[in-house]
Design a protein around this motif. Structure first.
Motif, PDB file in Angstrom:
ATOM      1  N   ASP A   2      -0.509   3.590  -3.375  1.00 16.48           N
ATOM      2  CA  ASP A   2      -1.595   3.514  -3.457  1.00 16.48           C
ATOM      3  C   ASP A   2      -2.665   4.421  -4.776  1.00 16.48           C
TER       4      ASP A   2
ATOM      5  N   CYS B 250     -11.739  -4.407  -0.054  1.00 12.40           N
ATOM      6  CA  CYS B 250     -11.203  -3.527   1.099  1.00 12.40           C
ATOM      7  C   CYS B 250     -11.981  -3.541   2.048  1.00 12.40           C
TER       8      CYS B 250
ATOM      9  N   TRP C 191      -6.164  -1.210  -3.478  1.00 13.59           N
ATOM     10  CA  TRP C 191      -5.645  -1.383  -2.033  1.00 13.59           C
ATOM     11  C   TRP C 191      -5.333  -2.880  -1.802  1.00 13.59           C
TER      12      TRP C 191
ATOM     13  N   ASN D 170       1.248  -0.850  -0.013  1.00 18.74           N
ATOM     14  CA  ASN D 170      -0.193  -0.350   0.169  1.00 18.74           C
ATOM     15  C   ASN D 170       0.985   1.154   0.118  1.00 18.74           C
TER      16      ASN D 170
ATOM     17  N   ARG E 168      -5.759   4.043  -5.839  1.00 22.61           N
ATOM     18  CA  ARG E 168      -6.890   4.583  -5.610  1.00 22.61           C
ATOM     19  C   ARG E 168      -7.387   6.077  -6.569  1.00 22.61           C
TER      20      ARG E 168
END
Length: 180
Positions: A18, A160, A146, A15, A20
């Motif tokens: 990232d 997640c 993630w 992570n 996202r």
């Protein structure tokens, strides 16, 4: 110094990238990468109680940072299951061997030249050997990815967070069915 075995350490490592990219409550989430320099890697090693490669406290060099990023990329590719050889070539650069642990037992040991990287490689190898690796996953939402440690009883977790990614997916599926 931390020792191998903590799968949550590998989750945290994955992570550091990232990926996202979605909007939640009106806030746009942008992709980031924590490990952009030797200084950033050194800070991550310290934050996670891992020793860097230099005993004198010097920052990791470009070779160590490159190896760390190659491992992270290969592990993420393997978790995505991008084919049977996902990440295979990149992972070949991180061999492990059996080594005595001092108490008459054997353990999996890596020799990357970086104690922190060794712990990550050994943790992954131990998790694969024990079957726990299957509990580390990337979120099934393509706009998320993630890494998470699936603690569900069945080991079939896909999201997640059920409250965020799972809900978003289920709501979109409901809307598609309702308009069809």
């Amino acid at each position: 110094m931390r020792t191998a075995g903590d799968l949550d350490l590998v989750r945290d490592f994955l992570n550091t990238l990232d990926e996202r990219r979605f909007t939640r409550h009106g806030q746009e989430h942008s992709a980031t990468d924590e490990l952009v320099s030797g200084e950033a890697l050194s800070a991550w090693w310290r934050e996670h109680d891992l020793a860097g490669s230099a005993p004198d406290g010097a920052e990791p060099d470009a070779a160590e940072l490159g190896a760390v990023l190659r491992l992270r990329t290969a592990l993420r590719e393997a978790l995505l299951g991008a084919g049977p050889a996902a990440g295979q070539d990149a992972l070949a650069g991180f061999p492990v061997r059996l080594a005595p642990d001092g108490s008459g037992r054997l353990r999996l040991a890596a020799a990357t030249g970086s104690p922190g990287l060794d712990v990550l490689v050994e943790t992954v190898a131990t998790a694969v050997a024990s079957g726990r690796w299957s509990r580390l996953k990337l979120c099934a939402a393509p706009e998320c990815r993630w890494a998470f440690h699936d603690t569900s009883r069945s080991g079939a977790g896909r999201w997640c967070s059920m409250q965020v990614c799972g809900n978003r997916h289920k709501t979109a599926a409901y809307r598609r069915r309702a308009t069809a």
